[in-house]
Design a protein around this motif. Structure first.
Motif, short mmCIF file in Angstrom:
data_model
loop_
_atom_site.label_atom_id
_atom_site.label_comp_id
_atom_site.label_asym_id
_atom_site.label_seq_id
_atom_site.Cartn_x
_atom_site.Cartn_y
_atom_site.Cartn_z
N ASN A 75 21.44 -129.30 -62.67
CA ASN A 75 21.65 -129.17 -64.34
C ASN A 75 20.85 -127.92 -64.45
O ASN A 75 19.53 -127.81 -64.35
CB ASN A 75 21.04 -130.61 -64.76
N GLY A 76 21.36 -127.23 -65.44
CA GLY A 76 20.83 -126.06 -65.80
C GLY A 76 21.56 -124.85 -65.76
O GLY A 76 22.81 -124.90 -65.47
N GLU A 77 21.13 -123.64 -66.01
CA GLU A 77 21.75 -122.38 -66.12
C GLU A 77 21.95 -121.94 -64.82
O GLU A 77 21.21 -122.00 -63.71
CB GLU A 77 20.82 -121.53 -66.92
N HIS A 78 23.32 -121.21 -64.84
CA HIS A 78 23.58 -120.71 -63.39
C HIS A 78 22.64 -119.57 -63.14
O HIS A 78 22.16 -118.80 -63.66
CB HIS A 78 25.10 -120.01 -63.35
N ILE A 79 22.47 -119.59 -61.59
CA ILE A 79 21.61 -118.60 -61.22
C ILE A 79 22.31 -117.33 -60.40
O ILE A 79 23.24 -117.61 -59.56
CB ILE A 79 20.56 -119.04 -60.14
N SER A 80 22.17 -116.17 -61.00
CA SER A 80 22.88 -114.98 -60.39
C SER A 80 22.13 -114.49 -59.04
O SER A 80 21.16 -113.90 -59.24
CB SER A 80 23.01 -113.81 -61.29
N TYR A 81 22.54 -114.79 -58.01
CA TYR A 81 21.86 -114.39 -56.71
C TYR A 81 22.44 -112.72 -56.19
O TYR A 81 23.50 -112.34 -56.58
CB TYR A 81 22.12 -115.15 -55.71
N GLY A 82 21.48 -112.08 -55.70
CA GLY A 82 21.78 -110.60 -55.50
C GLY A 82 22.02 -110.38 -53.98
O GLY A 82 21.64 -111.10 -52.95
N ASN A 83 22.44 -109.14 -53.85
CA ASN A 83 22.36 -108.50 -52.36
C ASN A 83 21.01 -108.00 -51.92
O ASN A 83 20.46 -107.42 -52.92
CB ASN A 83 23.58 -107.55 -52.30
N ILE A 84 20.82 -107.83 -50.75
CA ILE A 84 19.61 -107.04 -50.30
C ILE A 84 19.95 -105.89 -49.55
O ILE A 84 21.09 -105.82 -48.99
CB ILE A 84 18.64 -107.94 -49.51
N ARG A 85 19.24 -104.63 -49.74
CA ARG A 85 19.41 -103.53 -48.64
C ARG A 85 18.24 -103.02 -48.13
O ARG A 85 17.07 -103.64 -48.68
CB ARG A 85 19.96 -102.48 -49.82
N THR A 86 18.29 -102.34 -46.91
CA THR A 86 16.98 -101.71 -46.51
C THR A 86 16.88 -100.53 -47.14
O THR A 86 17.54 -100.02 -47.65
CB THR A 86 17.60 -100.91 -45.07
#
Length: 332
Positions: free
Chosen positions: A190-201
């Motif tokens: 329950n709650g706002e959607h989380i926007s997950y990101g990509n990681i880079r070197t």
């Protein structure tokens, strides 16, 4: 007595009257070839305009997804190419709309510039882009003659030193857990959607060999991007027919020669070599891509500059995945 004209000479004179002067000869289509697109707002694309089958045709990559044949392509005039692509929008069980997106492209010196227009959520949208011709593909390298430098461990097992979010406004789902780099992009019940990101070197590389181990739970997927441009697919595809979207494929571009995946949840090894824009992939000890050319960026690429150095980046917005023993050895 009037001079006579030999029949052969007369034929040559007649035929010469039908020859078009070089200055007035039809010009070759200036749009033919492969183009790297830089899209306003940060996206990357790729366009291949060709007449390989005897008619004008094209393939298009627009920011994400796959390289796909276009719906139609034609020259509006000597300096304008029009490309349309279509997609389906299912409105209900009974109704599906076909959405048409139109690229109008103009030659600008040695480059291209254009717009993509189409239906958006709040009316028509428009995206601007520029394009440069892709550099010629080098000959297939002799990998037996390649010299390598010192190996670089990209993950220390304890934290994310050397890595950073590509978009600082997103959430990082990666964490170091018991020597493993784990991505777990959990959404709240329950709650706002989380926007997950990509990681880079943080470090960037040119040509190299990259070895790693990866574990993909059932139904999940991720991706390993070489120089931030070419995605090697990471996905649970065990038991599926060969496809350019399966484990170890160069996403949407090169289909593996054979299936070497392990079942979901098992650790799998990847041995990836990128030299002179040619890719080799050894999955679980079996060579599935053998020194094949990477003709352009894949969906999600950071840049269309295929000759520039770039980072390794890992997809973090798709699903749960774990990595370990990530070691890159640069070409000298």
């Amino acid at each position: 007595m009037k001079p006579t004209i030999r029949p052969i000479l007369l034929l040559a004179i007649v035929l010469s009257s039908f020859v078009i002067p070089a200055s007035k000869s039809p010009l070759a289509n200036p749009f033919l070839g492969m183009w790297g697109l830089e899209i306003e707002g940060g996206g990357v694309g790729w366009l291949h305009v060709n007449e390989e089958k005897g008619f004008l045709d094209a393939e298009l990559l627009w920011i994400g997804g796959s390289v796909l044949p276009v719906a139609h392509v034609y020259l509006a005039d000597d300096n304008t190419l029009v490309v349309t692509r279509t997609s389906n929008s299912r409105k209900s069980d009974e109704r599906t709309h076909v959405l048409t997106h139109t690229l109008r492209i103009e030659k600008s010196g040695e480059s291209l510039k254009g717009t993509m227009t189409g239906p958006g959520r709040n009316g028509e949208y428009q995206s601007r882009f520029t394009a440069k011709r892709m550099p010629p593909m080098p000959e297939k390298p002799d990998l037996s003659q390649i010299s390598y430098g010192n190996p670089i461990s990209l993950f220390n097992g304890g934290d994310l030193t050397g890595w950073e979010l590509m978009n600082p406004n997103q959430t990082n789902g990666f964490a170091a857990e018991n020597g493993v780099l784990v991505n777990n992009p959990v959404q709240p019940e329950n709650g706002e959607h989380i926007s997950y990101g990509n990681i880079r070197t943080q470090q960037e590389f040119e040509d190299f060999n990259l070895k790693l181990e990866v574990n993909v739970p059932e139904g999940n997927n991720s991706g390993v991007y070489l120089r931030g441009i070419y995605e090697i697919q990471v996905v649970d595809s065990y038991g599926k027919p060969l496809d350019s979207h399966n484990m170890g494929a160069l996403y949407s571009r090169i289909t593996p020669d054979l299936a070497a995946e392990k079942p979901a949840g098992e650790w799998q090894s990847m041995d990836i070599t990128l030299v002179d824009r040619h890719v080799t992939v050894i999955l679980n000890g079996k060579k599935i891509i053998d020194n094949e050319p990477a003709w352009g960026p894949t969906g999600g690429a950071m840049s269309a500059e295929v000759l520039a150095p770039g980072p390794i980046y890992l997809q973090g917005d798709h699903g749960k995945v774990s990595y370990r023993n990530i070691v890159l050895t640069p070409v000298e």
